[in-house]
Design a protein around this motif. Structure first.
Motif, PDB file in Angstrom:
ATOM      1  N   GLU A  91       0.823  -1.218   0.000  1.00 41.96           N
ATOM      2  CA  GLU A  91       0.000   0.000   0.000  1.00 41.96           C
ATOM      3  C   GLU A  91       0.854   1.264   0.000  1.00 41.96           C
ATOM      4  O   GLU A  91       0.496   2.269  -0.614  1.00 41.96           O
ATOM      5  CB  GLU A  91      -0.934  -0.018   1.212  1.00 41.96           C
ATOM      6  N   PHE A  92       2.003   1.219   0.680  1.00 41.73           N
ATOM      7  CA  PHE A  92       2.858   2.404   0.802  1.00 41.73           C
ATOM      8  C   PHE A  92       4.223   2.191   0.135  1.00 41.73           C
ATOM      9  O   PHE A  92       5.174   2.908   0.430  1.00 41.73           O
ATOM     10  CB  PHE A  92       3.045   2.752   2.283  1.00 41.73           C
ATOM     11  N   ASN A  93       4.294   1.233  -0.762  1.00 38.51           N
ATOM     12  CA  ASN A  93       5.563   0.893  -1.401  1.00 38.51           C
ATOM     13  C   ASN A  93       5.882   1.906  -2.511  1.00 38.51           C
ATOM     14  O   ASN A  93       5.143   2.016  -3.495  1.00 38.51           O
ATOM     15  CB  ASN A  93       5.491  -0.515  -1.991  1.00 38.51           C
ATOM     16  N   PRO A  94       6.975   2.650  -2.382  1.00 40.62           N
ATOM     17  CA  PRO A  94       7.291   3.690  -3.373  1.00 40.62           C
ATOM     18  C   PRO A  94       7.738   3.132  -4.714  1.00 40.62           C
ATOM     19  O   PRO A  94       7.796   3.874  -5.699  1.00 40.62           O
ATOM     20  CB  PRO A  94       8.419   4.485  -2.702  1.00 40.62           C
ATOM     21  N   MET A 179      15.457 -12.268 -12.099  1.00 38.22           N
ATOM     22  CA  MET A 179      16.159 -11.002 -12.342  1.00 38.22           C
ATOM     23  C   MET A 179      17.355 -11.190 -13.274  1.00 38.22           C
ATOM     24  O   MET A 179      17.633 -10.343 -14.115  1.00 38.22           O
ATOM     25  CB  MET A 179      16.563 -10.371 -11.011  1.00 38.22           C
ATOM     26  N   GLU A 180      18.031 -12.308 -13.136  1.00 35.64           N
ATOM     27  CA  GLU A 180      19.149 -12.592 -14.048  1.00 35.64           C
ATOM     28  C   GLU A 180      18.650 -12.760 -15.478  1.00 35.64           C
ATOM     29  O   GLU A 180      19.339 -12.380 -16.428  1.00 35.64           O
ATOM     30  CB  GLU A 180      19.891 -13.845 -13.589  1.00 35.64           C
ATOM     31  N   SER A 181      17.443 -13.311 -15.659  1.00 34.14           N
ATOM     32  CA  SER A 181      16.899 -13.494 -17.005  1.00 34.14           C
ATOM     33  C   SER A 181      16.582 -12.164 -17.681  1.00 34.14           C
ATOM     34  O   SER A 181      16.469 -12.094 -18.903  1.00 34.14           O
ATOM     35  CB  SER A 181      15.641 -14.372 -16.957  1.00 34.14           C
ATOM     36  N   PHE A 182      16.438 -11.104 -16.869  1.00 31.97           N
ATOM     37  CA  PHE A 182      16.243  -9.755 -17.409  1.00 31.97           C
ATOM     38  C   PHE A 182      17.562  -8.982 -17.485  1.00 31.97           C
ATOM     39  O   PHE A 182      17.563  -7.769 -17.657  1.00 31.97           O
ATOM     40  CB  PHE A 182      15.222  -8.989 -16.555  1.00 31.97           C
ATOM     41  N   ASP A 183      18.654  -9.716 -17.300  1.00 31.00           N
ATOM     42  CA  ASP A 183      20.008  -9.141 -17.396  1.00 31.00           C
ATOM     43  C   ASP A 183      20.304  -8.121 -16.310  1.00 31.00           C
ATOM     44  O   ASP A 183      21.122  -7.221 -16.504  1.00 31.00           O
ATOM     45  CB  ASP A 183      20.246  -8.515 -18.783  1.00 31.00           C
ATOM     46  N   PHE A 184      19.636  -8.256 -15.159  1.00 32.61           N
ATOM     47  CA  PHE A 184      20.012  -7.418 -14.022  1.00 32.61           C
ATOM     48  C   PHE A 184      21.372  -7.908 -13.530  1.00 32.61           C
ATOM     49  O   PHE A 184      21.596  -9.101 -13.362  1.00 32.61           O
ATOM     50  CB  PHE A 184      19.002  -7.542 -12.886  1.00 32.61           C
ATOM     51  N   ILE A 185      22.268  -6.995 -13.274  1.00 31.30           N
ATOM     52  CA  ILE A 185      23.629  -7.358 -12.851  1.00 31.30           C
ATOM     53  C   ILE A 185      23.806  -7.206 -11.344  1.00 31.30           C
ATOM     54  O   ILE A 185      24.245  -8.115 -10.650  1.00 31.30           O
ATOM     55  CB  ILE A 185      24.674  -6.506 -13.603  1.00 31.30           C
ATOM     56  N   SER A 186      23.440  -6.063 -10.828  1.00 33.78           N
ATOM     57  CA  SER A 186      23.600  -5.797  -9.398  1.00 33.78           C
ATOM     58  C   SER A 186      22.214  -5.659  -8.784  1.00 33.78           C
ATOM     59  O   SER A 186      21.470  -4.725  -9.111  1.00 33.78           O
ATOM     60  CB  SER A 186      24.410  -4.516  -9.187  1.00 33.78           C
ATOM     61  N   PHE A 187      21.860  -6.595  -7.914  1.00 33.55           N
ATOM     62  CA  PHE A 187      20.529  -6.552  -7.312  1.00 33.55           C
ATOM     63  C   PHE A 187      20.552  -7.284  -5.971  1.00 33.55           C
ATOM     64  O   PHE A 187      21.497  -7.992  -5.633  1.00 33.55           O
ATOM     65  CB  PHE A 187      19.491  -7.186  -8.238  1.00 33.55           C
ATOM     66  N   SER A 188      19.492  -7.093  -5.213  1.00 36.43           N
ATOM     67  CA  SER A 188      19.354  -7.726  -3.908  1.00 36.43           C
ATOM     68  C   SER A 188      18.020  -8.456  -3.835  1.00 36.43           C
ATOM     69  O   SER A 188      17.022  -8.008  -4.413  1.00 36.43           O
ATOM     70  CB  SER A 188      19.422  -6.671  -2.794  1.00 36.43           C
ATOM     71  N   THR A 189      17.990  -9.574  -3.116  1.00 36.52           N
ATOM     72  CA  THR A 189      16.735 -10.297  -2.895  1.00 36.52           C
ATOM     73  C   THR A 189      16.181 -10.013  -1.502  1.00 36.52           C
ATOM     74  O   THR A 189      15.265 -10.702  -1.047  1.00 36.52           O
ATOM     75  CB  THR A 189      16.935 -11.811  -3.083  1.00 36.52           C
ATOM     76  N   ASP A 190      16.707  -9.002  -0.806  1.00 32.28           N
ATOM     77  CA  ASP A 190      16.176  -8.616   0.505  1.00 32.28           C
ATOM     78  C   ASP A 190      14.750  -8.098   0.350  1.00 32.28           C
ATOM     79  O   ASP A 190      14.439  -7.375  -0.600  1.00 32.28           O
ATOM     80  CB  ASP A 190      17.038  -7.528   1.139  1.00 32.28           C
ATOM     81  N   TYR A 191      13.908  -8.431   1.318  1.00 28.51           N
ATOM     82  CA  TYR A 191      12.523  -7.982   1.286  1.00 28.51           C
ATOM     83  C   TYR A 191      12.445  -6.504   1.637  1.00 28.51           C
ATOM     84  O   TYR A 191      13.362  -5.938   2.226  1.00 28.51           O
ATOM     85  CB  TYR A 191      11.659  -8.786   2.260  1.00 28.51           C
ATOM     86  N   ASP A 192      11.310  -5.889   1.307  1.00 32.05           N
ATOM     87  CA  ASP A 192      11.229  -4.429   1.363  1.00 32.05           C
ATOM     88  C   ASP A 192       9.829  -3.990   1.793  1.00 32.05           C
ATOM     89  O   ASP A 192       8.927  -3.878   0.967  1.00 32.05           O
ATOM     90  CB  ASP A 192      11.557  -3.882  -0.031  1.00 32.05           C
ATOM     91  N   ILE A 193       9.649  -3.757   3.103  1.00 37.00           N
ATOM     92  CA  ILE A 193       8.346  -3.343   3.632  1.00 37.00           C
ATOM     93  C   ILE A 193       8.399  -1.868   4.009  1.00 37.00           C
ATOM     94  O   ILE A 193       9.356  -1.414   4.643  1.00 37.00           O
ATOM     95  CB  ILE A 193       7.955  -4.189   4.857  1.00 37.00           C
ATOM     96  N   HIS A 194       7.357  -1.128   3.641  1.00 38.50           N
ATOM     97  CA  HIS A 194       7.311   0.310   3.912  1.00 38.50           C
ATOM     98  C   HIS A 194       6.102   0.628   4.796  1.00 38.50           C
ATOM     99  O   HIS A 194       4.981   0.234   4.498  1.00 38.50           O
ATOM    100  CB  HIS A 194       7.239   1.093   2.601  1.00 38.50           C
ATOM    101  N   VAL A 195       6.368   1.358   5.881  1.00 33.87           N
ATOM    102  CA  VAL A 195       5.344   1.750   6.844  1.00 33.87           C
ATOM    103  C   VAL A 195       5.295   3.272   6.887  1.00 33.87           C
ATOM    104  O   VAL A 195       6.344   3.923   6.991  1.00 33.87           O
ATOM    105  CB  VAL A 195       5.672   1.185   8.245  1.00 33.87           C
ATOM    106  N   PRO A 196       4.121   3.866   6.808  1.00 39.68           N
ATOM    107  CA  PRO A 196       4.052   5.336   6.807  1.00 39.68           C
ATOM    108  C   PRO A 196       4.500   5.925   8.142  1.00 39.68           C
ATOM    109  O   PRO A 196       4.422   5.286   9.188  1.00 39.68           O
ATOM    110  CB  PRO A 196       2.568   5.615   6.538  1.00 39.68           C
ATOM    111  N   ASP A 197       4.965   7.163   8.095  1.00 39.04           N
ATOM    112  CA  ASP A 197       5.496   7.830   9.283  1.00 39.04           C
ATOM    113  C   ASP A 197       4.467   7.911  10.405  1.00 39.04           C
ATOM    114  O   ASP A 197       4.814   7.804  11.589  1.00 39.04           O
ATOM    115  CB  ASP A 197       5.973   9.239   8.924  1.00 39.04           C
ATOM    116  N   SER A 198       3.201   8.105  10.053  1.00 42.57           N
ATOM    117  CA  SER A 198       2.162   8.229  11.079  1.00 42.57           C
ATOM    118  C   SER A 198       2.034   6.934  11.884  1.00 42.57           C
ATOM    119  O   SER A 198       1.872   6.971  13.115  1.00 42.57           O
ATOM    120  CB  SER A 198       0.817   8.580  10.428  1.00 42.57           C
ATOM    121  N   VAL A 199       2.119   5.800  11.205  1.00 36.59           N
ATOM    122  CA  VAL A 199       2.039   4.502  11.891  1.00 36.59           C
ATOM    123  C   VAL A 199       3.306   4.267  12.704  1.00 36.59           C
ATOM    124  O   VAL A 199       3.248   3.785  13.847  1.00 36.59           O
ATOM    125  CB  VAL A 199       1.819   3.359  10.878  1.00 36.59           C
ATOM    126  N   ARG A 200       4.443   4.621  12.140  1.00 38.43           N
ATOM    127  CA  ARG A 200       5.704   4.458  12.884  1.00 38.43           C
ATOM    128  C   ARG A 200       5.673   5.243  14.186  1.00 38.43           C
ATOM    129  O   ARG A 200       6.106   4.752  15.236  1.00 38.43           O
ATOM    130  CB  ARG A 200       6.880   4.907  12.019  1.00 38.43           C
TER     131      ARG A 200
END
Length: 367
Positions: A91-94, A179-200
């Motif tokens: 919902e808040f993923n940039p 990601m390799e099949s799309f020829d991405f060279i430098s990437f991370s598989t770390d997950y990425d959750i975003h929480v809005p400042d008001s909730v934080r």
């Protein structure tokens, strides 16, 4: 032949018949809906992508967040077709341009797909393993220039099919292959959750108001009852944690309707009913304990010290505890004896011992 053997044989024959009927329906659908030949794979300058994550599994969406980030960084406009519940993770993923919540019934799903086709996606990435006649029709309605899937070489509508049979490999290896099949060279598989400042801010105040300096978050429930902690197991675990360590408070998170019934336990019940609030509580925790469910992957997003409880089961041919395990160094997995035992059979003493091995709470130990 006794009654039990006869019944087992009838069930086996019925399963075989159902399998043959499904195969026949899919074969007919393929003749009608599939392309006659595979199209050339080509991405336009616009580089737009739609991820199909409409299975509504929250944990699967968490794991997929690395893809949204890396495709955005590679210059793609990223849209996601999601379910009602797992859409809350993004919902808040940039990195996500737009997300669409899939319609409930098939008629409206097809109308939605036809409307989405107007976005002229360069590529639709099908995140699932299964395929059905309706799924073929949905892909046809989306009418993307390219369709990518896993293990779909037999279908021409997929002009990029990635062969991946990592039955005991972590799911991030599958996404690395993508990601390799799309020829991405430098990437991370770390997950990425975003929480809005008001909730934080709100959760920071909530956690700060808890007097104990160390917070252990326990999620006792999963979507599958066999993965639930039992009330007896949960009560004993809370009592042993409180005896073993001082300056520790337990916070229970999970389905609000279910954890609200646990007020008799010596623990704080999460008073917030949003998924983003639960995510932030996990982020601020000193340790997390959870059966195999979305909270495991939410904890993994921040590499929180984690004790995760798993059954010895399979998802098709995939070894569930390996493919969908936490997958990082600060996490530990405890397993049931076999596939016939539920998570509630895992000994509380084993959970306590594993907590000690993580040693996060050693500074507040009373013994």
């Amino acid at each position: 032949m006794d009654k039990k053997k006869k019944f087992a044989r009838l069930r086996a024959l019925n399963r075989q018949r159902n399998y043959l009927m499904k195969s026949l329906r899919l074969h007919i659908a393929r003749l009608i809906l599939d392309h006659r030949t595979k199209r050339e794979f080509a991405i336009s300058d616009r580089k737009s992508v739609l991820f199909l994550r409409d299975d509504d599994k929250i944990g699967d969406m968490v794991v997929s967040t690395s893809l949204f980030r890396e495709f955005k960084r590679a210059g793609y406009v990223v849209d996601v077709l999601a379910g009602k519940n797992n859409a809350k993770i993004i919902e808040f993923n940039p990195y996500v341009n737009k997300y669409y919540v899939v319609e409930k019934d098939n008629k409206h799903k097809l109308e939605q797909a036809k409307a989405l086709a107007k976005n002229n996606y360069d590529v639709v990435i099908d995140m699932g393993d299964k395929i059905s006649p309706f799924h073929l029709l949905l892909l046809k309605k989306l009418d993307a220039r390219n369709v990518v899937g896993f293990n779909k070489a037999g279908f021409n509508i997929y002009n990029k099919s990635l062969d991946y049979l990592g039955y005991s490999s972590h799911v991030t290896e599958r996404y690395q292959l993508l990601m390799e099949s799309f020829d991405f060279i430098s990437f991370s598989t770390d997950y990425d959750i975003h929480v809005p400042d008001s909730v934080r801010s709100e959760i920071h105040d909530f956690m700060s108001a808890i007097a104990a300096p160390y917070k252990v978050v326990i999620n006792p429930y999963a979507a599958d009852p066999r993965r639930d902690m039992s009330l007896t197991q949960l009560k004993a675990l809370i009592e042993k944690i409180k005896r073993e360590w001082d300056q520790v408070e337990i916070i229970l998170v999970g389905d609000p309707a279910r954890i609200s019934q646990l007020t008799h336990l010596d623990a704080v019940i999460n008073p917030y009913h949003t998924l983003t609030s639960a995510c932030e509580i996990v982020r601020l925790a000193d340790m997390v304990i959870s059966p195999d469910t979305a909270i495991v992957h939410i904890a993994a997003a921040w590499k929180k010290p984690l004790v995760s409880l798993y059954g010895n089961d399979l998802h098709g041919e995939y070894v569930n505890s390996r493919v969908w395990g936490p997958g990082y160094d600060a996490a530990r997995q405890l397993y049931t004896i076999d596939k016939h035992h539920p998570v509630s059979s895992i000994e509380v003493d084993d959970i306590i011992l594993t907590m000690k091995e993580l040693s996060v709470l050693c500074c507040c130990r009373t013994q």
